[in-house]
Enzyme design. Structure first.
Site, PDB file in Angstrom:
ATOM      1  N   GLY A  57      53.662  19.661  -2.846  1.00  0.00           N
ATOM      2  CA  GLY A  57      54.454  19.215  -1.705  1.00  0.00           C
ATOM      3  C   GLY A  57      54.972  17.799  -1.815  1.00  0.00           C
ATOM      4  O   GLY A  57      55.611  17.298  -0.888  1.00  0.00           O
TER       5      GLY A  57
ATOM      6  N   ILE B 234      51.564  19.762 -11.051  1.00  0.00           N
ATOM      7  CA  ILE B 234      50.588  18.898 -10.393  1.00  0.00           C
ATOM      8  C   ILE B 234      49.826  18.099 -11.438  1.00  0.00           C
ATOM      9  O   ILE B 234      49.656  16.896 -11.304  1.00  0.00           O
ATOM     10  CB  ILE B 234      49.614  19.723  -9.532  1.00  0.00           C
ATOM     11  N   SER B 235      49.390  18.768 -12.503  1.00  0.00           N
ATOM     12  CA  SER B 235      48.647  18.148 -13.612  1.00  0.00           C
ATOM     13  C   SER B 235      47.684  17.088 -13.085  1.00  0.00           C
ATOM     14  O   SER B 235      47.875  15.895 -13.320  1.00  0.00           O
ATOM     15  CB  SER B 235      49.609  17.559 -14.652  1.00  0.00           C
TER      16      SER B 235
ATOM     17  N   SER C   8      59.239  19.580  -7.800  1.00  0.00           N
ATOM     18  CA  SER C   8      60.253  20.572  -8.167  1.00  0.00           C
ATOM     19  C   SER C   8      61.634  20.155  -7.684  1.00  0.00           C
ATOM     20  O   SER C   8      62.636  20.369  -8.379  1.00  0.00           O
ATOM     21  CB  SER C   8      59.886  21.944  -7.593  1.00  0.00           C
TER      22      SER C   8
ATOM     23  N   GLY D 294      57.259  16.762  -3.872  1.00  0.00           N
ATOM     24  CA  GLY D 294      58.681  16.747  -4.225  1.00  0.00           C
ATOM     25  C   GLY D 294      58.965  16.873  -5.712  1.00  0.00           C
ATOM     26  O   GLY D 294      60.077  16.590  -6.164  1.00  0.00           O
TER      27      GLY D 294
END
Length: 217
Positions: free
Chosen positions: A46, A116-117, A50, A48
């Site tokens: 969430g 996310i990694s 992507s 941002g």
């Protein structure tokens, strides 16, 4: 005759050779009029990632630059569909994506990886395999409260209800840690409590790539 290296063993692979080809990375970069690199976008769900990845890809495409976006969820539909969300599987997920990103970079593309990694050592391992300072880490430094308020996929709601942990062994930011970068190339965060637009964020990354000479041969 093309050159091959001496026989070696890598991991579980034995009796293997590295095959060199006549057309190399420099030749591909001259053809594309750009330098291959990896833009690795990391942050909470969430935050941002992507949105930035897709906007950045579009901006670079409009400049005549060849890119490819590796999206974490998309990759779990194919390459990484056999992996779950345990710490071990998350590490393997990032390792695989790092290797694919390295290949795209070697092909002369600007590879935009959006994941996310959460673990620092996994991101650092990806950085280590991309040569010539061509790994650009972009940290989406958005507060958990903002990410949770967005919750476009409804995952935070499930995590708060205890349903994610049962299925996936923890949700990053809630009951599984996120380790922020210590020395990222680019940090994107709120300004006076306001999130920058996707075009502003992409512009920041494009500006960095231009400054480093990566958008020219």
């Amino acid at each position: 005759m093309l050159a091959t290296s001496s026989m070696s063993a890598i991991g579980k692979s034995t009796n293997i050779f590295w095959q060199e080809c006549q057309v190399g990375k420099v030749d591909r970069e001259k053809l594309l009029k750009q330098k291959g690199c990896v833009v690795w976008i990391t942050g909470l769900s969430g935050s941002g990632k992507s949105t930035l990845a897709c906007t950045l890809g579009r901006e670079l495409h409009s400049k005549g630059k060849l890119t490819y976006v590796l999206d974490g969820d998309n990759l779990r539909h194919g390459l990484n569909k056999d992996l779950g969300f345990s710490s071990e599987d998350r590490a393997e997920n990032i390792r695989r994506v790092g290797e694919v990103a390295k290949l795209f970079s070697d092909a002369g593309l600007i590879c935009i990886a959006s994941l996310i990694s959460p673990y620092r050592k996994d991101r650092d391992s990806c950085r280590a395999i991309v040569p010539d300072s061509r790994f650009i880490e972009v940290f989406m430094n958005m507060p958990l409260e903002l990410c949770e308020a967005r919750d476009a996929k409804g995952l935070y709601k499930l995590a708060r209800a205890g349903k994610i942990k049962d299925l996936h062994a923890g949700f990053t930011g809630i009951d599984d840690p996120y380790e922020p970068p210590l020395n990222c190339e680019i940090e994107i965060k709120q300004e006076n409590g306001i999130c920058p637009s996707s075009f502003s964020m992409a512009g920041q990354v494009v500006g960095y790539l231009e400054e480093k000479g990566l958008l020219q041969e």
